[in-house]
Design a protein around this motif. Structure first.
Motif, PDB file in Angstrom:
ATOM      1  N   GLU A  73     -60.615 -13.820 -12.557  1.00  0.00           N
ATOM      2  CA  GLU A  73     -59.280 -14.346 -12.816  1.00  0.00           C
ATOM      3  C   GLU A  73     -58.586 -13.468 -13.853  1.00  0.00           C
ATOM      4  N   ALA A  74     -57.278 -13.257 -13.651  1.00  0.00           N
ATOM      5  CA  ALA A  74     -56.500 -12.440 -14.591  1.00  0.00           C
ATOM      6  C   ALA A  74     -55.064 -12.920 -14.591  1.00  0.00           C
ATOM      7  N   LYS A  75     -54.330 -12.536 -15.643  1.00  0.00           N
ATOM      8  CA  LYS A  75     -52.903 -12.797 -15.717  1.00  0.00           C
ATOM      9  C   LYS A  75     -52.204 -11.458 -15.919  1.00  0.00           C
ATOM     10  N   VAL A  91     -48.322 -13.449 -13.731  1.00  0.00           N
ATOM     11  CA  VAL A  91     -48.839 -13.888 -12.439  1.00  0.00           C
ATOM     12  C   VAL A  91     -50.351 -14.021 -12.540  1.00  0.00           C
ATOM     13  N   LYS A  92     -50.855 -15.195 -12.247  1.00  0.00           N
ATOM     14  CA  LYS A  92     -52.295 -15.420 -12.245  1.00  0.00           C
ATOM     15  C   LYS A  92     -52.871 -14.900 -10.942  1.00  0.00           C
ATOM     16  N   THR A  93     -53.915 -14.096 -11.048  1.00  0.00           N
ATOM     17  CA  THR A  93     -54.577 -13.558  -9.861  1.00  0.00           C
ATOM     18  C   THR A  93     -56.041 -13.978  -9.841  1.00  0.00           C
ATOM     19  N   VAL A  94     -56.568 -14.133  -8.653  1.00  0.00           N
ATOM     20  CA  VAL A  94     -58.000 -14.384  -8.437  1.00  0.00           C
ATOM     21  C   VAL A  94     -58.479 -13.323  -7.458  1.00  0.00           C
ATOM     22  N   ARG A  97     -55.691 -11.247  -6.135  1.00  0.00           N
ATOM     23  CA  ARG A  97     -54.688 -11.870  -5.263  1.00  0.00           C
ATOM     24  C   ARG A  97     -53.843 -12.854  -6.067  1.00  0.00           C
ATOM     25  N   PRO A  98     -52.498 -12.724  -6.033  1.00  0.00           N
ATOM     26  CA  PRO A  98     -51.637 -13.655  -6.774  1.00  0.00           C
ATOM     27  C   PRO A  98     -51.783 -15.079  -6.256  1.00  0.00           C
ATOM     28  N   VAL A  99     -51.909 -16.031  -7.188  1.00  0.00           N
ATOM     29  CA  VAL A  99     -52.046 -17.436  -6.791  1.00  0.00           C
ATOM     30  C   VAL A  99     -51.041 -18.342  -7.488  1.00  0.00           C
ATOM     31  N   ALA A 100     -50.492 -17.924  -8.629  1.00  0.00           N
ATOM     32  CA  ALA A 100     -49.533 -18.766  -9.356  1.00  0.00           C
ATOM     33  C   ALA A 100     -48.759 -17.907 -10.346  1.00  0.00           C
ATOM     34  N   ALA A 101     -47.603 -18.410 -10.768  1.00  0.00           N
ATOM     35  CA  ALA A 101     -46.767 -17.708 -11.749  1.00  0.00           C
ATOM     36  C   ALA A 101     -46.458 -18.646 -12.900  1.00  0.00           C
ATOM     37  N   ILE A 497     -48.856  -5.581  -8.350  1.00  0.00           N
ATOM     38  CA  ILE A 497     -50.004  -6.449  -8.588  1.00  0.00           C
ATOM     39  C   ILE A 497     -50.960  -6.426  -7.408  1.00  0.00           C
ATOM     40  N   ILE A 498     -50.380  -6.269  -6.230  1.00  0.00           N
ATOM     41  CA  ILE A 498     -51.171  -6.338  -4.995  1.00  0.00           C
ATOM     42  C   ILE A 498     -50.644  -5.288  -4.025  1.00  0.00           C
ATOM     43  N   LYS A 499     -51.511  -4.782  -3.173  1.00  0.00           N
ATOM     44  CA  LYS A 499     -51.052  -3.868  -2.141  1.00  0.00           C
ATOM     45  C   LYS A 499     -50.156  -4.620  -1.158  1.00  0.00           C
TER      46      LYS A 499
END
Length: 709
Positions: A73-75, A91-94, A97-101, A497-499
């Motif tokens: 998990e990262a922000k 943006v929180k990623t797991v 992959r972005p999952v929440a802002a 953040i993501i491809k």
């Protein structure tokens, strides 16, 4: 066998059958024993449980079943540009992959806050309205093409168009706009336009008092804030930052006053609400100036003061202002006294919809702040330096703001101006969010070839000949310089953040590639080079900004300001005729903006008193509804010279008499099932007129007739 014997045989058989049925019957106790035995047998046999286990495993392997992503998990820092503003979020990623802002506590325009569109930003990454690859118009639909084909096609169209090229951008803070404007300039055209907003009239108003720069507001350090039409906590400028400043003000005893035609989220929490007819807030500003200038203080030595005071005292006496605005004379005088007595007052003048004021209306509020000695000072109006120009062929930001898109499209539609051979549209939806909407759509339709860089199938993309879909915000490098209203200069850079989820490419890189193919090189190979050049010009650390540390400027340009540097004029106000109502368009970020339609999950936030089925509600008070002969839930038609809309009636006593509040953000004809066909488009009611002195369009005042549908 004789008939009688056969009959005797049949009669004899009947008792036998009945006897057999009695023998085979089951009583209640036997039935219970049978059922209990069956259940016990099922429990102890492995066959049924093995079958169920096999079925569950089989169904879990269906390819369309969503699976949880496990990982670190990262922000990650990012930019939100879905509204009229631009600010940093996390943006929180797991597993990447972005999952929440959420808000970014370290960003000056967020301070941990987030707007409704920012909160929904991750959802839009997977929106069903995403354009997944380049598309070329093929009859009434589109066909898929490759990126190489798309770039070669656009390069060819650029060569054919020559100077007959134009561009529209909805991102006034980012460098992609500079690159696109540079391409148009390199082609020999000056047809570079931004979507309507408040930056342009604010900059023009500042120039009227001798200033030069972008306009900002130091809300955090004001001791009294008068919001003239500015829905600061709902939709105006950066609502996240505004909300944080308001929250902090509660502990400091700062007073907030909202003047507008209806109660809303901002008025609900302000210290007081002053009902003021829609589009007349600038008139109230001049009325306040008239009272203050007549207060006895000696300002004779101020340049231009005598002419300014004479104008406002003769043209905007409190009695006349009261008649126009609906604000009582006593309230006008009381507000003026509060402004004078407060140490650091700040007046924010805006249209309720965040767009539509002309330069002279903005100048009314600017002049009031200057009269109060609150321009270019702590807690007042701030003058920010212009963004550094790094793309040589692009126009200066001041020139870009001075080009009026509404007037250009209207002129093209009317045949007074030649339609562009090539029209390129970036981060904007002019086929939906424009006054004089029918003419804007007609002008787009007249263009020889239309290219949209939209990430979504919006109304403009649907009209385009070629769609070259930009990567979504989290899939590309992006930047933002000092969004309108910022209290100090700032520059934010956010990396990807993501491809890319689909076959999309960053618009900045695509434009640079196409420019090279067309022989119109702009001096940069990649968009990252452009952003690095801007960071260097500001003295900012590019790498640090990508990691989430925005650049903040501490210098404000010294200005030689004066009242009446440009003589003011009376502000046109639509006359009351006893038949029509004053229209108050209202923006709600939860249902989108000029750029974005209703985010899929935000449909859950639309209340039952905002929509009935697929019909939107408009608001009016009971007295107004009675005069019109309508009641709650009645279907009505709103008509104006520019067009008409359909809606339902909602009775709300927080609306001024003879006023109807209509929500912006509905009435989409493209996008997806979450927004298409819901409500009507209020932009169809807005007619614009040009200010002769500035050339800018104004459309904040409108009147409509309301009849049963």
């Amino acid at each position: 066998m004789p008939r009688q014997d056969r009959r005797q045989q049949r009669l004899f058989c009947v008792p036998q059958i009945r006897q057999e049925r009695v023998t085979m019957g089951i009583d209640r106790r036997s039935f219970i024993s049978l059922v209990a035995g069956g259940v016990a047998g099922s429990l102890f046999t492995p066959v049924i449980w093995k079958s169920l286990d096999d079925v569950s495993i089989w169904t879990q392997n269906w390819p369309w079943i969503p699976r949880l992503q496990y990982g670190e998990e990262a922000k990650v820092p990012a930019l939100c540009k879905l509204g009229a503003d631009a600010y940093g979020i996390k943006v929180k990623t797991v597993a990447g992959r972005p999952v929440a802002a959420e808000g970014d506590a370290d960003h000056p325009l967020s301070q941990g806050g987030i707007c409704p569109l920012g909160a929904a930003s991750v959802h839009m990454l997977y929106s069903p309205s995403r354009v997944k690859n380049p598309k070329l118009k093929d009859g009434s639909s589109f066909k898929d093409i490759s990126w190489e084909e798309a770039e070669d096609l656009l390069a060819g169209k650029l060569k054919e168009a020559g100077a007959g090229v134009a561009m529209i951008s909805g991102d006034e803070t980012g460098s992609v706009t500079d690159v696109l404007a540079g391409l148009v300039g390199k082609a020999g055209s000056d047809k570079t336009f931004l979507m309507p907003g408040e930056s342009a009239p604010a900059a023009a108003a500042l120039a009227m008092i001798g200033g030069d720069g972008q306009v900002g507001y130091d809300i955090e350090n004001a001791s009294y804030v008068l919001l003239l039409g500015a829905d600061a906590l709902g939709s105006w400028a950066n609502v996240a930052r505004n909300g944080k400043a308001f929250g902090a003000s509660r502990e400091k005893g700062v007073k907030f006053v909202y003047a507008g035609p209806a109660q809303n989220g901002t008025s609900a929490v302000c210290d007081s609400w002053v009902p003021c007819a829609p589009g007349t807030e600038a008139v109230l500003a001049l009325g306040l100036a008239a009272v203050i200038s007549a207060g006895g203080r000696d300002r004779a030595s101020w340049p231009g003061y005598a002419d300014f005071a004479k104008f406002v005292q003769s043209a905007y006496a409190p009695e006349k202002v009261s008649e126009i605005t609906g604000v009582s004379v006593d309230v006008i005088k009381g507000l003026a006294q509060e402004l004078v007595r407060t140490g650091r007052p700040l007046v924010l003048t805006a249209a309720g919809a965040g767009q539509g004021l002309g330069a002279f209306e903005m100048a009314a509020g600017m002049s009031l702040n200057l009269l109060l000695e609150r321009v270019n000072t702590v807690g007042g109006v701030r003058i920010l330096p212009w963004s550094p120009k790094v793309v040589e062929a692009a126009p200066e930001k001041k020139a870009l703001l001075g080009a009026d898109l509404v007037g250009y499209l209207t002129s093209v539609a009317d045949g007074a101006t030649e339609a562009p051979a090539l029209l390129m549209v970036h981060a904007a939806n002019p086929a939906y969010a424009m006054p004089n909407l029918a003419k804007a759509q007609a002008a787009i339709d007249k263009a020889g070839f239309v290219v949209s860089f939209s990430s979504f199938m919006d109304e403009t993309a649907a009209m385009a000949d070629l769609i070259m879909p930009d990567c979504y915000a989290f899939e590309r490098l992006d930047d933002a310089y000092s969004p309108y209203g910022s209290g100090q200069p700032n520059y934010t850079v956010a990396g990807s953040i993501i491809k890319p989820v689909y076959d999309t490419k960053p618009a900045g890189d695509v434009i640079l590639s196409v420019a090279a193919k067309a022989g119109l090189e702009l001096g940069f190979e990649t968009f990252e080079d452009v952003v690095k050049a801007k960071a260097e010009a500001l003295g900012a650390d590019f790498d640090a900004m990508v990691e989430g540390a925005p650049w903040l400027g501490e210098e404000f340009p010294a200005q030689d300001l004066a009242l009446w540097a440009t003589p003011l004029k009376e502000i046109p106000v639509a006359a009351k005729d006893g038949k029509s109502l004053a229209l108050a368009p209202a923006a709600q970020l939860k249902v989108g903006s000029a750029k974005i339609a209703i985010p899929p999950f935000n449909t859950n936030a639309i209340r039952f008193d905002e929509m009935l089925g697929k019909d939107m509600y408009v608001l009016m008070n009971g007295a107004t509804a009675k005069n019109l002969g309508v009641k709650k839930d009645d279907a009505v038609k709103l008509s104006a010279a520019a067009g008409e809309c359909k809606a339902r009636v909602r009775i709300f006593e927080g609306v001024m008499n003879d006023t109807v509040v209509a929500p912006l953000g509905f009435g989409h004809t493209a996008w997806d099932d979450f927004s298409r066909g819901k409500g009507d488009n209020v932009y169809k009611l807005l007619a614009a007129e040009a200010e002769g002195e500035t050339g800018l369009s104004r459309f904040a005042t409108a009147r409509v007739t309301v009849s049963k549908a």
